[in-house]
Scaffold this motif. Structure first.
Motif, PDB file in Angstrom:
ATOM      1  N   SER A 157     -34.310  10.758 -13.303  1.00 60.26           N
ATOM      2  CA  SER A 157     -31.963  11.023 -13.162  1.00 60.26           C
ATOM      3  C   SER A 157     -31.701  10.250 -12.683  1.00 60.26           C
ATOM      4  O   SER A 157     -29.844  10.744 -13.725  1.00 60.26           O
ATOM      5  N   SER A 158     -31.436   9.339 -12.428  1.00 57.62           N
ATOM      6  CA  SER A 158     -30.531   8.418 -11.973  1.00 57.62           C
ATOM      7  C   SER A 158     -30.324   7.298 -12.731  1.00 57.62           C
ATOM      8  O   SER A 158     -28.961   7.133 -13.324  1.00 57.62           O
ATOM      9  N   VAL A 159     -31.008   7.009 -13.920  1.00 60.07           N
ATOM     10  CA  VAL A 159     -30.837   6.331 -14.674  1.00 60.07           C
ATOM     11  C   VAL A 159     -30.752   6.650 -15.777  1.00 60.07           C
ATOM     12  O   VAL A 159     -28.888   6.548 -16.222  1.00 60.07           O
ATOM     13  N   ILE A 160     -30.181   8.138 -16.123  1.00 60.09           N
ATOM     14  CA  ILE A 160     -29.616   8.774 -17.147  1.00 60.09           C
ATOM     15  C   ILE A 160     -28.159   9.313 -17.435  1.00 60.09           C
ATOM     16  O   ILE A 160     -27.630   9.246 -17.755  1.00 60.09           O
ATOM     17  N   CYS A 161     -28.254   9.661 -15.059  1.00 54.49           N
ATOM     18  CA  CYS A 161     -27.111   9.818 -14.670  1.00 54.49           C
ATOM     19  C   CYS A 161     -25.671   8.283 -15.591  1.00 54.49           C
ATOM     20  O   CYS A 161     -25.100   8.410 -15.664  1.00 54.49           O
ATOM     21  N   GLU A 162     -25.747   7.318 -15.193  1.00 49.91           N
ATOM     22  CA  GLU A 162     -25.889   6.318 -15.372  1.00 49.91           C
ATOM     23  C   GLU A 162     -25.079   6.786 -16.360  1.00 49.91           C
ATOM     24  O   GLU A 162     -24.150   5.397 -17.857  1.00 49.91           O
ATOM     25  N   VAL A 163     -27.037   6.776 -17.883  1.00 52.80           N
ATOM     26  CA  VAL A 163     -26.931   6.770 -19.508  1.00 52.80           C
ATOM     27  C   VAL A 163     -25.515   7.543 -19.685  1.00 52.80           C
ATOM     28  O   VAL A 163     -24.549   6.836 -20.742  1.00 52.80           O
ATOM     29  N   VAL A 164     -25.425   8.908 -19.343  1.00 51.20           N
ATOM     30  CA  VAL A 164     -24.448   9.591 -19.501  1.00 51.20           C
ATOM     31  C   VAL A 164     -23.024   9.114 -19.520  1.00 51.20           C
ATOM     32  O   VAL A 164     -22.069   9.441 -20.423  1.00 51.20           O
ATOM     33  N   ARG A 165     -23.028   8.487 -18.151  1.00 47.13           N
ATOM     34  CA  ARG A 165     -21.492   8.363 -18.271  1.00 47.13           C
ATOM     35  C   ARG A 165     -21.286   7.218 -19.075  1.00 47.13           C
ATOM     36  O   ARG A 165     -20.315   6.951 -19.193  1.00 47.13           O
ATOM     37  N   ASN A 166     -21.968   6.414 -19.002  1.00 45.11           N
ATOM     38  CA  ASN A 166     -22.113   4.604 -19.890  1.00 45.11           C
ATOM     39  C   ASN A 166     -21.344   5.170 -21.476  1.00 45.11           C
ATOM     40  O   ASN A 166     -20.567   5.261 -22.296  1.00 45.11           O
ATOM     41  N   GLY A 167     -22.401   6.882 -21.499  1.00 43.88           N
ATOM     42  CA  GLY A 167     -21.694   7.000 -22.779  1.00 43.88           C
ATOM     43  C   GLY A 167     -20.655   7.837 -22.953  1.00 43.88           C
ATOM     44  O   GLY A 167     -19.456   7.595 -24.085  1.00 43.88           O
ATOM     45  N   VAL A 168     -19.517   8.200 -21.754  1.00 43.22           N
ATOM     46  CA  VAL A 168     -18.307   9.357 -21.841  1.00 43.22           C
ATOM     47  C   VAL A 168     -16.727   7.451 -21.893  1.00 43.22           C
ATOM     48  O   VAL A 168     -16.802   7.954 -22.459  1.00 43.22           O
ATOM     49  N   THR A 169     -18.109   6.959 -21.440  1.00 40.62           N
ATOM     50  CA  THR A 169     -16.949   5.701 -21.452  1.00 40.62           C
ATOM     51  C   THR A 169     -16.803   4.828 -22.658  1.00 40.62           C
ATOM     52  O   THR A 169     -15.502   4.175 -22.907  1.00 40.62           O
ATOM     53  N   SER A 170     -17.604   5.225 -23.376  1.00 38.11           N
ATOM     54  CA  SER A 170     -17.562   4.666 -24.938  1.00 38.11           C
ATOM     55  C   SER A 170     -16.990   5.308 -25.321  1.00 38.11           C
ATOM     56  O   SER A 170     -16.871   5.075 -26.729  1.00 38.11           O
ATOM     57  N   LEU A 171     -16.533   6.848 -24.931  1.00 38.06           N
ATOM     58  CA  LEU A 171     -15.673   7.337 -26.017  1.00 38.06           C
ATOM     59  C   LEU A 171     -14.112   7.110 -25.941  1.00 38.06           C
ATOM     60  O   LEU A 171     -13.598   6.725 -25.731  1.00 38.06           O
ATOM     61  N   PRO A 172     -13.630   7.476 -27.766  1.00 35.13           N
ATOM     62  CA  PRO A 172     -12.184   7.308 -27.652  1.00 35.13           C
ATOM     63  C   PRO A 172     -11.634   8.092 -26.525  1.00 35.13           C
ATOM     64  O   PRO A 172     -11.731   8.892 -26.274  1.00 35.13           O
ATOM     65  N   ALA A 173     -10.567   7.807 -25.710  1.00 35.05           N
ATOM     66  CA  ALA A 173      -9.378   8.025 -24.908  1.00 35.05           C
ATOM     67  C   ALA A 173      -8.881   9.493 -25.747  1.00 35.05           C
ATOM     68  O   ALA A 173      -8.724  10.307 -25.058  1.00 35.05           O
TER      69      ALA A 173
END
Lengths: 310, 226
Positions: free
Chosen positions: A163-179
């Motif tokens: 779950s900690s790894v997936i948290c970081e994956v999701v966060r990376n996904g959010v940062t990769s979205l256009p502002a």
């Protein structure tokens, strides 16, 4: 890679082709030689004799050892996958929260459990559930039977880490979205937490689907750690099978093939879902589709798609 | 707590993890580079050997590989790394069997890390080096590999971190490393279990954190400006 390779290695002329042929023959001979040497040594020890392999044609091998083991492996993996995904998304929301203390606490949690080996968490949960009087009472009152303790320990270890790894994956996904996604959400009057829940995280999940799916392979493989804490999964069952038939070597070879096929199937399914999704997102005609994509850092397919077949 | 650390030889147990990680990492780097060369070679058959190795090893659980090394390779095939008359024969042999398992497993990941490093080099670099008349070995030596190594630092660092954590799996074949010590400590003092767990966990943070910091420092310092 194939595209890059053609440029990396100039299109071969006649001399280079000859050189490649010689290199290929020498390399193949070396690889096959090592393989043959290993096989000869294995054969010398009688591992290819029929009596080592006959047990796999008997139904008891499958109904008593391998299928229950496979079921236990898949049960632990499936429960861990579902729980890790749910907890991972929740952790990601908390780590992006506007409440600073919540953010800090989640950061500590996530960084801590990413740094600790899964096995250490499993052994800790297992020994504590068996030995610690308070925890024993708590788990008994929750209805955990004595024989389920190892299952609980395996799932706990897997969930805390993944779950900690997936948290970081999701966060990376959010940062990769256009502002603009976030700004547009705020400008139509959604609150920051609504923007995260309704706009950012759903898009991040689809953008990061390949990474999330490859985590399923990791979880399936790591469920084999249960062997060490005596959870009766596939590797433990194979050990019993091997000592019952005196064919441990062969039994582990067969089980390795089962694991490889299982994980390979998951990888293939992930690739299929990914390509389907990419096609769907791209719309009917890729040439006329708008150039702004939601993929962010997701790979461009021309260079990357062939390599994913690893 | 201190006498507990002394009684169960926590430092000695961690030292075994460090030794396992160090030896396996060096060997995995060598084997992983060989496999990466196979995968990047311009010969189809060699590519196939390389990618088959990676597919097989990456999809097998490490626990199975290490248990197989002990029960299959040693107990059934008689694979021995140290002479049988050594006083600690079983312990020393199990150390090397664990190293064998860790090496072959992580070599597959090292191969992929190196390959991803090569993938960071833009195609234009190879084209440009050819167009100014460099031969293939020259372009590899002067242009492509220097950039590829820099791109591979972070992924290789990640493999090292995973390897350090995975050395705990060596307990499956009776290596007396930290997972073994932790289990005995908690069984001896179940009331101090959480404290013991935190101690071990902090030990791992202390081992992996410098690797992460070092690789991210190195990769930003050596980053290729593009």
């Amino acid at each position: 890679m194939s595209a890059a390779q053609h440029v990396l290695f100039d299109l071969p002329g006649p001399r280079a082709r000859r050189r490649h042929l010689i290199g290929g023959i020498v390399g193949t001979a070396l690889c096959l030689g090592i393989l043959a040497l290993a096989l000869v040594r294995v054969a010398e020890k009688g591992q290819f004799e029929a009596d080592k392999w006959v047990p796999f044609t008997e139904s008891v091998t499958w109904t008593f050892y391998l299928l229950p083991g496979l079921w236990a492996t898949m049960k632990a993996a499936a429960v861990a996958i579902v729980l890790s995904m749910v907890l991972g998304v929740v952790l990601a929301m908390m780590r992006m929260s506007d409440i600073a203390p919540l953010r800090w606490a989640t950061s500590v949690f996530v960084e801590f459990f990413r740094a600790v080996p899964v096995l250490i968490m499993m052994i800790f949960t297992w020994v504590m559930l068996v030995k610690n009087p308070t925890l024993r009472q708590v788990s008994a009152s929750l209805g955990v039977q004595a024989q389920d303790v190892t299952f609980v320990a395996v799932v706990t270890g897997l969930v805390l880490y993944n779950s900690s790894v997936i948290c970081e994956v999701v966060r990376n996904g959010v940062t990769s979205l256009p502002a603009g996604q976030r700004e547009a959400g705020l400008s139509v009057g959604l609150s920051p937490s609504q923007v995260r829940r309704l706009i950012l995280v759903p898009q991040a999940l689809t953008a990061m689907l390949p990474a999330l799916l490859s985590q399923i392979v990791v979880i399936t493989k790591d469920s084999a750690l249960g062997y060490i804490i005596t959870y009766p999964e596939l590797v433990s069952r194979t050990r019993q099978l091997g000592s019952a038939n005196a064919n441990t070597f062969v039994a582990y070879l067969v089980v390795a093939v089962i694991f490889i096929l299982l994980n390979w199937a998951i990888t293939k399914a992930a690739e299929w879902i990914e390509s389907r999704q990419r096609r769907r997102r791209r719309g009917p005609d890729p040439r006329t589709a708008p150039s702004v994509t939601m993929e962010g850092s997701a790979p461009t397919d021309s260079l990357d798609a062939p390599t994913r077949g690893a | 707590m201190l006498e507990l650390i002394e009684q169960f030889n926590v430092l000695g147990a961690f030292w075994l993890n460090i030794r396992l990680a160090a030896v396996s990492f060096v060997l995995a780097l060598v084997l992983g580079t060989v496999v990466a060369v196979l995968r990047l070679a311009p010969v189809g058959v060699l590519n196939w050997f390389g990618s088959t190795y990676v597919t097989l090893l990456r999809n097998t659980p490490l626990t199975l590989i290490i248990v197989f090394a002990n029960l299959g390779l040693w107990a059934q095939l008689g694979l021995e790394f140290v002479p049988r008359d050594r006083p600690n024969f079983i312990l020393e042999n199990n150390f090397w069997l664990a190293v064998l398992g860790l090496t072959v497993y992580h070599a597959a990941f090292i191969c992929e890390a190196i390959r991803s490093g090569v993938n960071t080099v833009p195609v234009g670099q190879a084209e440009a080096s050819r167009s100014i008349g460099l031969t293939f070995p020259q372009s590899l030596r002067e242009v492509i590999l220097p950039q590829a190594f820099r791109g591979a630092i972070t992924p290789i660092g990640n493999v090292l971190i995973a390897l350090i954590k995975n050395t705990t799996v060596a307990v499956a074949i009776g290596n007396r490393e930290i997972a073994y010590a932790m289990r005995n400590m908690i069984e001896f003092r179940p009331d101090a279990g959480l404290l013991i767990f935190l101690l071990v966990a902090i030990g791992f943070v202390a081992l992996t954190l410098p690797v992460g910091l070092l690789t991210s420092w190195l990769s930003t310092r050596l980053a290729v400006k593009r």
